[in-house]
Design an enzyme around this catalytic site. Structure first.
Site, mmCIF file in Angstrom:
data_model
loop_
_atom_site.group_PDB
_atom_site.id
_atom_site.type_symbol
_atom_site.label_atom_id
_atom_site.label_comp_id
_atom_site.label_asym_id
_atom_site.label_seq_id
_atom_site.Cartn_x
_atom_site.Cartn_y
_atom_site.Cartn_z
ATOM 1 N N LYS A 105 0.847 -1.193 0.000
ATOM 2 C CA LYS A 105 0.000 0.000 0.000
ATOM 3 C C LYS A 105 0.886 1.247 0.000
ATOM 4 C CE LYS A 105 -3.846 1.959 2.671
ATOM 5 N NZ LYS A 105 -4.640 1.815 3.919
ATOM 6 N N HIS B 115 -0.291 4.441 0.319
ATOM 7 C CA HIS B 115 -0.919 5.592 0.971
ATOM 8 C C HIS B 115 -1.343 5.179 2.374
ATOM 9 C CE1 HIS B 115 -4.181 3.250 -0.844
ATOM 10 N NE2 HIS B 115 -4.946 3.712 0.133
#
Length: 218
Positions: free
Chosen positions: A103, A105
């Site tokens: 991921k 963010h």
């Protein structure tokens, strides 16, 4: 056969986790039976599965407080259910799993849940080991955790197959990475269970023929 092994095999069959036919394993081998933890799909089933893993954990590791790691995707529910079952036994262990893609963010990273700290031990919970491919993938992912040691791996079924060489896949993993691999049952337990009903003769023969080719020779 111990009663809990029969109960576990019956559970796997009833839940559709254990199937017979023609399948392709992650290793690429064509196999006559398949263990698919993805078929666990109700609260009662996943709770039952967790209880079997917790029993195996308690028998092999006692009250060791390790961190459970469930490889995405099928290992995620196993890790969660095993952690819940262990907590009911009085052992509150943390758990985590990986994302298939990191991921970029929010909190970021590849792991979800508790992140093991240097000096802590991890226990991998998987469904099966065929040639050891999935475990090696997990070890590559876990290698990013500095100072963390894998204490053991628990799986549903030991297929008793050779790995990259002629030894048992589980034995190769143990020798390569230095931790034990435990299973609730193995393929010979499944054969013994099937042989109790003459209607299963064809499946027994197919599994035995498969092991004659892909079973460990040493």
């Amino acid at each position: 056969m111990e009663s809990y092994k029969r109960e576990f095999i019956q559970f796997l069959e009833k839940a559709g986790v254990l199937k017979f036919g023609d399948f392709t394993a992650k290793s690429g081998r064509k196999i006559p039976y398949f263990i698919n933890a993805g078929m666990i799909k109700t609260g009662e089933e996943i709770a039952t599965l967790g209880e079997f893993y917790a029993r195996a954990y308690a028998e092999k590791l006692g009250d060791k407080k390790a961190v459970l790691y469930g490889p995405a995707y099928k290992g995620i529910s196993i890790a969660v259910s095993a952690a819940v079952a262990l907590s009911k036994r009085g052992l509150n262990v943390p758990f985590f799993f990986n994302r298939k893609e990191a991921k970029d963010h929010g909190e970021g990273g590849v792991f979800v849940g508790y992140v093991p700290q240097p000096g802590e031990e991890v226990v991998i919970v998987e469904d099966v080991i065929t040639a050891g491919t999935a475990i090696r993938e997990s070890m590559a992912i876990l290698s990013h955790l500095e100072g963390v040691k894998v204490a053991a791996t628990f799986i549903m079924v030991d297929r008793k197959e050779r790995g990259k060489g002629e030894k048992l896949a589980m034995q190769e993993v143990e020798e390569e990475f230095g931790f034990p691999v435990y299973s609730v049952v193995d393929v010979y337990d499944i054969i013994e269970y099937l042989e109790e009903n003459p209607a299963n003769a064809e499946n027994v023969e197919r599994i035995r023929n498969y092991l004659a080719v892909n079973g460990a020779k040493a």
